[in-house]
Design a protein around this motif. Sequence first.
Motif, short mmCIF file in Angstrom:
data_model
loop_
_atom_site.label_atom_id
_atom_site.label_comp_id
_atom_site.label_asym_id
_atom_site.label_seq_id
_atom_site.Cartn_x
_atom_site.Cartn_y
_atom_site.Cartn_z
N ILE A 7 78.75 39.60 -33.82
CA ILE A 7 80.11 39.59 -34.35
C ILE A 7 80.18 40.50 -35.58
O ILE A 7 79.32 40.42 -36.47
N GLU A 8 81.17 41.36 -35.59
CA GLU A 8 81.39 42.27 -36.72
C GLU A 8 82.69 41.88 -37.42
O GLU A 8 83.75 41.79 -36.78
N ILE A 9 82.62 41.64 -38.71
CA ILE A 9 83.81 41.29 -39.48
C ILE A 9 84.58 42.57 -39.82
O ILE A 9 84.01 43.52 -40.38
N ILE A 10 85.86 42.59 -39.47
CA ILE A 10 86.71 43.75 -39.74
C ILE A 10 87.45 43.60 -41.06
O ILE A 10 87.55 44.54 -41.85
N SER A 11 87.96 42.41 -41.32
CA SER A 11 88.70 42.20 -42.56
C SER A 11 88.69 40.72 -42.92
O SER A 11 88.53 39.85 -42.07
N ARG A 12 88.90 40.47 -44.21
CA ARG A 12 89.06 39.12 -44.74
C ARG A 12 90.21 39.15 -45.74
O ARG A 12 90.26 40.06 -46.57
N LYS A 13 91.07 38.18 -45.66
CA LYS A 13 92.18 38.16 -46.63
C LYS A 13 92.77 36.76 -46.74
O LYS A 13 92.54 35.91 -45.87
N ALA A 14 93.50 36.55 -47.81
CA ALA A 14 94.24 35.31 -47.99
C ALA A 14 95.67 35.52 -47.48
O ALA A 14 96.28 36.55 -47.75
N ILE A 15 96.16 34.55 -46.72
CA ILE A 15 97.54 34.58 -46.24
C ILE A 15 98.33 33.55 -47.03
O ILE A 15 98.09 32.34 -46.92
N ASN A 16 99.27 34.02 -47.81
CA ASN A 16 100.06 33.14 -48.68
C ASN A 16 101.34 32.70 -47.97
O ASN A 16 101.83 33.39 -47.07
N PRO A 17 101.91 31.58 -48.37
CA PRO A 17 103.21 31.18 -47.81
C PRO A 17 104.27 32.24 -48.06
O PRO A 17 104.25 32.91 -49.10
N PHE A 18 105.18 32.39 -47.12
CA PHE A 18 106.23 33.42 -47.20
C PHE A 18 107.13 33.22 -48.41
O PHE A 18 107.64 34.18 -48.99
N SER A 19 107.33 31.97 -48.79
CA SER A 19 108.09 31.66 -50.00
C SER A 19 107.34 30.59 -50.79
O SER A 19 106.61 29.80 -50.21
N PRO A 20 107.51 30.57 -52.10
CA PRO A 20 106.71 29.67 -52.94
C PRO A 20 107.05 28.19 -52.72
O PRO A 20 108.19 27.84 -52.41
N THR A 21 106.05 27.36 -52.91
CA THR A 21 106.23 25.91 -52.82
C THR A 21 106.93 25.41 -54.07
O THR A 21 106.62 25.84 -55.19
N SER A 22 107.86 24.49 -53.89
CA SER A 22 108.62 23.97 -55.04
C SER A 22 107.71 23.21 -55.99
O SER A 22 106.73 22.59 -55.56
N PRO A 23 108.00 23.25 -57.29
CA PRO A 23 107.15 22.60 -58.30
C PRO A 23 106.91 21.12 -58.03
O PRO A 23 105.82 20.61 -58.30
N GLN A 24 107.90 20.39 -57.50
CA GLN A 24 107.73 18.95 -57.28
C GLN A 24 106.77 18.63 -56.12
O GLN A 24 106.40 17.48 -55.93
#
Length: 439
Positions: A7-24
């Motif tokens: 197995i060859e790793i091509i890329s690694r990345k973090a996938i963030n939510p499309f919009s931010p989570t509310s503070p509460q």
Amino acid sequence: METKAKIEIISRKAINPFSPTSPQCRNLKFSLLDQIVPPRYTSIILFYTANTNQNIDSSSTAHSEISNSLQKSLSKTLVHFYPFAGRLKDNTCIECSDEGAYFIEARINCQLSEFIKEPDPNFLSHLLPTSDPKGAELVGRVVLLIQLTVFKCGGTAVSVCASHKIADASSMCEFIKSWAAMARDHDEVVHPEFIGASMMRPTTDPSIEGRLEAPGESFVTKRFVFDVSKLANLKAKIGSGVPQLVPTNVELVSAIFLRCAIAACQSTTGCLKPSLLYQTVNLRTRMVPPVPEAAIGNLIWGFPVVVEEASKMEVGDIVVKMRKGLIDFCNEKANRFKGEDGYSFVFESFKVGESLKMGMNMYFCSSWCKFPFYEVDFGWGKPTWITCPMYSMNAITLMDTKRGERIEAWVTLEKQEMAMFETNEELLAFASINPSLIT
């Protein structure tokens, strides 16, 4: 499958939510049931055959589009499943920090047909993102890790590892169904409910967390496939002997496993030790009123099936014990997993379970049967094969095959016991050892 496959790793990345989570919603507290679960990951791998109408390979634009589609839809799905983009904080909560899920893209130098011709349990683990060295560094902190692996033929494997602190099999199914619906631009996205802590408050007792007993080198994992048609006669025989009892296929496979595992242990040790099988139950449908299917977290519990005498080792006897145990559990215990009564019940049951380990052989059965994983379509068709490679000592994990005519079982036992288990004639009357997935 050839062991030369790499197995060859091509890329690694973090996938963030499309919009931010509310503070509460920034902290999701665990329920007591979440806290009890050992610190491991719930894992599943979905294999997809390449589109035969396209002449593509692993470097094609088509697979770049697949990867981009998975990443974009994952980002949108994480808006709803926001704890999956967070970070674990000891055994108390998830910090819903939007730091993201970990996404790996990889390729493998073999055909998908080679891989599924004779699946290798040991090599399967290499398709999991937790096997990547950098992914392994994140284990215990990152809630969700995903790996897309592309085969030479253009086939793909989508591997999902989610912390068991928030994901049992039902939670995993709800998440993956929603992700696939988002990838297809459908309106079937589940709106998850994170209600565990409100049902059963967490504890401050650090000893309540289950121990993670990963199998060492003395254990081996093998794949067995049970033919449902071969179970039919046994089902009828048991049903005729016990009025109104028609065993389910899962009950039969679990009972055969326990009987043969006990026999294997007796052959290697020379003695019959009392044995206990913990059978996992999904509490969502057992409570009154039922808990929503979209409830995310650990809403599972195990009821014990005890075998102490050789005269009670017949499959029919074990099935009767299982059915009685399930009925008693549903009638007397399933609805107690709420409030202060549930808190006391779970705490005491956990302590009793820990003490039982000292005097019995312990076995564990987890069934993923009936969950609609084979319906998961990210936009390029339904899976060719799905497997949930769980590696736990003295355990069996069950899953339906694609057409439902067989049940796939991953079994982990001590090596000497496995050598006896896999040659048991009673087992082999119903099951094949690692048959090819190519028909």
